[in-house]
Enzyme design. Structure first.
Site, PDB file in Angstrom:
ATOM      1  N   GLY A  46      85.869  47.988  61.787  1.00 34.64           N
ATOM      2  CA  GLY A  46      86.248  46.994  63.767  1.00 34.64           C
ATOM      3  C   GLY A  46      85.718  45.686  62.702  1.00 34.64           C
ATOM      4  O   GLY A  46      86.351  44.775  63.760  1.00 34.64           O
ATOM      5  N   HIS A  47      84.991  45.034  61.567  1.00 36.28           N
ATOM      6  CA  HIS A  47      85.023  43.703  62.219  1.00 36.28           C
ATOM      7  C   HIS A  47      85.239  43.509  59.898  1.00 36.28           C
ATOM      8  O   HIS A  47      84.228  43.154  59.405  1.00 36.28           O
ATOM      9  CB  HIS A  47      83.236  43.578  61.780  1.00 36.28           C
ATOM     10  CG  HIS A  47      83.276  42.177  62.558  1.00 36.28           C
ATOM     11  ND1 HIS A  47      82.679  41.401  61.538  1.00 36.28           N
ATOM     12  CD2 HIS A  47      82.736  41.906  63.194  1.00 36.28           C
ATOM     13  CE1 HIS A  47      82.064  40.719  62.081  1.00 36.28           C
ATOM     14  NE2 HIS A  47      82.432  39.988  62.757  1.00 36.28           N
ATOM     15  N   PHE A  48      86.174  42.922  59.683  1.00 34.75           N
ATOM     16  CA  PHE A  48      87.230  42.724  60.084  1.00 34.75           C
ATOM     17  C   PHE A  48      88.681  43.800  59.333  1.00 34.75           C
ATOM     18  O   PHE A  48      88.098  44.099  58.165  1.00 34.75           O
ATOM     19  CB  PHE A  48      87.971  41.631  60.507  1.00 34.75           C
ATOM     20  CG  PHE A  48      87.202  40.973  61.419  1.00 34.75           C
ATOM     21  CD1 PHE A  48      87.587  41.210  62.670  1.00 34.75           C
ATOM     22  CD2 PHE A  48      86.312  40.010  60.880  1.00 34.75           C
ATOM     23  CE1 PHE A  48      86.659  40.614  63.953  1.00 34.75           C
ATOM     24  CE2 PHE A  48      85.686  38.726  61.893  1.00 34.75           C
ATOM     25  CZ  PHE A  48      85.372  39.350  62.909  1.00 34.75           C
TER      26      PHE A  48
END
Length: 144
Positions: A46-48
């Site tokens: 999720g990052h990224f």
């Protein structure tokens, strides 16, 4: 220190152990440790997804884990299930460059003061000898 010795000192486990090896240390003085930043790290989902950057707070946590290892080695105290080291302060944090998947993070921590159970450290993280993050950390041990 290899990962097996590190695990004898730190209570952290996957996915939160952020020190892979200790390159050198001088009890009561300083430590140099490393974290290999793999594309397989769970936070990269999720990052990224399109640009894998290690979250800054995790770089600070890696520095704190190196500081805890230095303190524990200084006190010659292996992991104690009845005690945990906590942050009591983080000052002057600066993020200079992003840390990407594939980087090797060098964690350099020096003890600057120890008074009444509170340890203060000067900490810096580098990639390829370039500063990426710096901070002053304060930690203390508490019984749980």
């Amino acid at each position: 220190m290899d990962i097996y010795e590190i695990l004898k000192y730190l209570p952290h486990r996957y996915p939160f152990i952020l020190v892979d090896r200790v390159v050198s240390y001088e009890p009561g003085e300083k430590i140099i440790a490393l974290k290999n930043v793999s594309i397989n790290e769970p936070y990269f989902i999720g990052h990224f997804p399109h640009y894998p950057v290690m979250p800054g707070v995790l770089i600070v946590e890696a520095l704190a884990q190196a500081a805890a290892l230095l303190t524990l080695k200084t006190e010659n105290a292996a992991k104690n299930d009845a005690q945990v080291y906590y942050f009591v302060g983080i000052d002057g944090v600066r993020f200079k460059k992003p840390v990407m998947a594939g980087d090797q993070l060098m964690l350099k921590v020096e003890i600057t003061r120890q008074i009444k159970g509170v340890w203060k450290y000067s900490a810096r993280a580098e990639v390829d000898d370039q500063l990426v993050t710096e901070a002053e950390l304060m930690c203390t041990a508490r019984n749980i």
